[in-house]
Write a protein that holds these residues in place. Sequence first.
Motif, PDB file in Angstrom:
ATOM      1  N   ASN A 190      34.834  26.104  83.696  1.00 37.29           N
ATOM      2  CA  ASN A 190      34.298  25.357  82.559  1.00 37.29           C
ATOM      3  C   ASN A 190      33.035  24.594  82.930  1.00 37.29           C
ATOM      4  O   ASN A 190      32.131  24.437  82.104  1.00 37.29           O
ATOM      5  CB  ASN A 190      35.342  24.391  82.017  1.00 37.29           C
ATOM      6  N   LEU A 191      32.943  24.097  84.164  1.00 43.98           N
ATOM      7  CA  LEU A 191      31.743  23.394  84.604  1.00 43.98           C
ATOM      8  C   LEU A 191      30.534  24.316  84.592  1.00 43.98           C
ATOM      9  O   LEU A 191      29.459  23.952  84.122  1.00 43.98           O
ATOM     10  CB  LEU A 191      31.938  22.818  86.008  1.00 43.98           C
ATOM     11  N   LYS A 192      30.714  25.521  85.113  1.00 44.08           N
ATOM     12  CA  LYS A 192      29.617  26.485  85.123  1.00 44.08           C
ATOM     13  C   LYS A 192      29.261  26.917  83.707  1.00 44.08           C
ATOM     14  O   LYS A 192      28.090  27.092  83.376  1.00 44.08           O
ATOM     15  CB  LYS A 192      29.987  27.691  85.972  1.00 44.08           C
ATOM     16  N   TYR A 193      30.258  27.057  82.858  1.00 40.26           N
ATOM     17  CA  TYR A 193      30.028  27.478  81.480  1.00 40.26           C
ATOM     18  C   TYR A 193      29.237  26.427  80.706  1.00 40.26           C
ATOM     19  O   TYR A 193      28.255  26.753  80.028  1.00 40.26           O
ATOM     20  CB  TYR A 193      31.374  27.755  80.808  1.00 40.26           C
ATOM     21  N   THR A 194      29.617  25.166  80.828  1.00 36.13           N
ATOM     22  CA  THR A 194      28.898  24.114  80.101  1.00 36.13           C
ATOM     23  C   THR A 194      27.491  23.905  80.652  1.00 36.13           C
ATOM     24  O   THR A 194      26.567  23.606  79.893  1.00 36.13           O
ATOM     25  CB  THR A 194      29.671  22.789  80.144  1.00 36.13           C
ATOM     26  N   SER A 195      27.315  24.089  81.961  1.00 36.12           N
ATOM     27  CA  SER A 195      25.969  23.955  82.521  1.00 36.12           C
ATOM     28  C   SER A 195      25.072  25.088  82.042  1.00 36.12           C
ATOM     29  O   SER A 195      23.894  24.870  81.751  1.00 36.12           O
ATOM     30  CB  SER A 195      26.016  23.915  84.045  1.00 36.12           C
TER      31      SER A 195
ATOM     32  N   ASN B 282      23.630  16.318  79.508  1.00 42.59           N
ATOM     33  CA  ASN B 282      24.372  16.044  80.737  1.00 42.59           C
ATOM     34  C   ASN B 282      25.212  14.779  80.599  1.00 42.59           C
ATOM     35  O   ASN B 282      26.304  14.694  81.159  1.00 42.59           O
ATOM     36  CB  ASN B 282      23.414  15.925  81.917  1.00 42.59           C
ATOM     37  N   GLY B 283      24.716  13.803  79.836  1.00 42.45           N
ATOM     38  CA  GLY B 283      25.514  12.606  79.571  1.00 42.45           C
ATOM     39  C   GLY B 283      26.759  12.932  78.758  1.00 42.45           C
ATOM     40  O   GLY B 283      27.842  12.383  79.006  1.00 42.45           O
ATOM     41  N   LEU B 284      26.633  13.852  77.798  1.00 42.11           N
ATOM     42  CA  LEU B 284      27.804  14.287  77.030  1.00 42.11           C
ATOM     43  C   LEU B 284      28.803  15.016  77.923  1.00 42.11           C
ATOM     44  O   LEU B 284      30.020  14.854  77.775  1.00 42.11           O
ATOM     45  CB  LEU B 284      27.375  15.185  75.871  1.00 42.11           C
TER      46      LEU B 284
ATOM     47  N   LEU C  44      30.678  12.399  79.763  1.00 41.59           N
ATOM     48  CA  LEU C  44      31.674  11.755  78.910  1.00 41.59           C
ATOM     49  C   LEU C  44      32.916  12.625  78.752  1.00 41.59           C
ATOM     50  O   LEU C  44      34.042  12.122  78.768  1.00 41.59           O
ATOM     51  CB  LEU C  44      31.072  11.443  77.534  1.00 41.59           C
ATOM     52  N   PHE C  45      32.725  13.928  78.596  1.00 43.51           N
ATOM     53  CA  PHE C  45      33.877  14.828  78.516  1.00 43.51           C
ATOM     54  C   PHE C  45      34.667  14.836  79.820  1.00 43.51           C
ATOM     55  O   PHE C  45      35.892  14.905  79.815  1.00 43.51           O
ATOM     56  CB  PHE C  45      33.453  16.247  78.143  1.00 43.51           C
ATOM     57  N   TRP C  46      33.970  14.762  80.951  1.00 48.64           N
ATOM     58  CA  TRP C  46      34.672  14.711  82.233  1.00 48.64           C
ATOM     59  C   TRP C  46      35.477  13.426  82.352  1.00 48.64           C
ATOM     60  O   TRP C  46      36.587  13.430  82.876  1.00 48.64           O
ATOM     61  CB  TRP C  46      33.691  14.780  83.398  1.00 48.64           C
ATOM     62  N   ASP C  47      34.904  12.316  81.873  1.00 53.30           N
ATOM     63  CA  ASP C  47      35.632  11.044  81.934  1.00 53.30           C
ATOM     64  C   ASP C  47      36.875  11.065  81.063  1.00 53.30           C
ATOM     65  O   ASP C  47      37.864  10.394  81.366  1.00 53.30           O
ATOM     66  CB  ASP C  47      34.731   9.896  81.503  1.00 53.30           C
ATOM     67  N   LEU C  48      36.821  11.835  79.994  1.00 51.71           N
ATOM     68  CA  LEU C  48      37.987  11.963  79.119  1.00 51.71           C
ATOM     69  C   LEU C  48      38.993  12.991  79.630  1.00 51.71           C
ATOM     70  O   LEU C  48      40.080  13.119  79.077  1.00 51.71           O
ATOM     71  CB  LEU C  48      37.539  12.340  77.702  1.00 51.71           C
ATOM     72  N   GLY C  49      38.633  13.729  80.673  1.00 55.32           N
ATOM     73  CA  GLY C  49      39.552  14.682  81.283  1.00 55.32           C
ATOM     74  C   GLY C  49      39.396  16.107  80.801  1.00 55.32           C
ATOM     75  O   GLY C  49      40.234  16.961  81.106  1.00 55.32           O
ATOM     76  N   PHE C  50      38.322  16.398  80.075  1.00 59.00           N
ATOM     77  CA  PHE C  50      38.091  17.764  79.598  1.00 59.00           C
ATOM     78  C   PHE C  50      37.132  18.493  80.533  1.00 59.00           C
ATOM     79  O   PHE C  50      36.298  17.887  81.197  1.00 59.00           O
ATOM     80  CB  PHE C  50      37.493  17.756  78.192  1.00 59.00           C
TER      81      PHE C  50
ATOM     82  N   PHE D 120      13.224  15.952  78.991  1.00 59.33           N
ATOM     83  CA  PHE D 120      13.972  14.953  79.758  1.00 59.33           C
ATOM     84  C   PHE D 120      15.048  14.305  78.912  1.00 59.33           C
ATOM     85  O   PHE D 120      16.174  14.107  79.358  1.00 59.33           O
ATOM     86  CB  PHE D 120      13.035  13.882  80.311  1.00 59.33           C
ATOM     87  N   PHE D 121      14.690  13.960  77.664  1.00 59.50           N
ATOM     88  CA  PHE D 121      15.662  13.309  76.789  1.00 59.50           C
ATOM     89  C   PHE D 121      16.824  14.246  76.470  1.00 59.50           C
ATOM     90  O   PHE D 121      17.998  13.840  76.531  1.00 59.50           O
ATOM     91  CB  PHE D 121      14.984  12.847  75.492  1.00 59.50           C
ATOM     92  N   LEU D 122      16.518  15.502  76.117  1.00 56.26           N
ATOM     93  CA  LEU D 122      17.592  16.440  75.776  1.00 56.26           C
ATOM     94  C   LEU D 122      18.477  16.744  76.978  1.00 56.26           C
ATOM     95  O   LEU D 122      19.700  16.821  76.858  1.00 56.26           O
ATOM     96  CB  LEU D 122      17.012  17.735  75.207  1.00 56.26           C
ATOM     97  N   TYR D 123      17.865  16.930  78.145  1.00 57.80           N
ATOM     98  CA  TYR D 123      18.654  17.189  79.342  1.00 57.80           C
ATOM     99  C   TYR D 123      19.559  15.998  79.650  1.00 57.80           C
ATOM    100  O   TYR D 123      20.748  16.178  79.952  1.00 57.80           O
ATOM    101  CB  TYR D 123      17.743  17.476  80.538  1.00 57.80           C
TER     102      TYR D 123
END
Length: 128
Positions: free
Chosen positions: A103-108, A86-88, A91-97, A79-82
């Motif tokens: 890329n969404l499918k790749y990072t997931s 996912n929080g990281l 944060l990348f989405w909020d920064l516009g990356f 739970f903590f790692l997930y």
Amino acid sequence: MFFKNRPLSPHLSIYTSQFTSIYSIWHRITGISLIFFIYFTILIFKLSSFLILNYNVFLILPKIYLWFQNCIFLNIALFFLYHLFNGLRHLFWDLGFNLFVKNLKYTSKISTLILLIFILSTLLKITL
């Protein structure tokens, strides 16, 4: 007055779930679970000091319920790692990356692969 047997939400039967919606739902579930775990851990320690329990109780219990303790540790770590990964991603989405679908499918897939590697390595350590 006659009622016809009509579906209440016809759009739900044709809706396909997306990676981002599933990951968002699980992010919320893991966050709430981690909050409850922290709350109950603090509550147990407060009650144990209130009831003046011996430290020997905490030495005996892990030997009795070792498999149960390993299952709880594995779930909390997952739970903590997930939640962290996912929080990281958020944060990348909020920064516009990583806002493209590819890329969404790749990072997931990368975060899921890291979690699977952690599960396998932890299970191998527990069984050995």
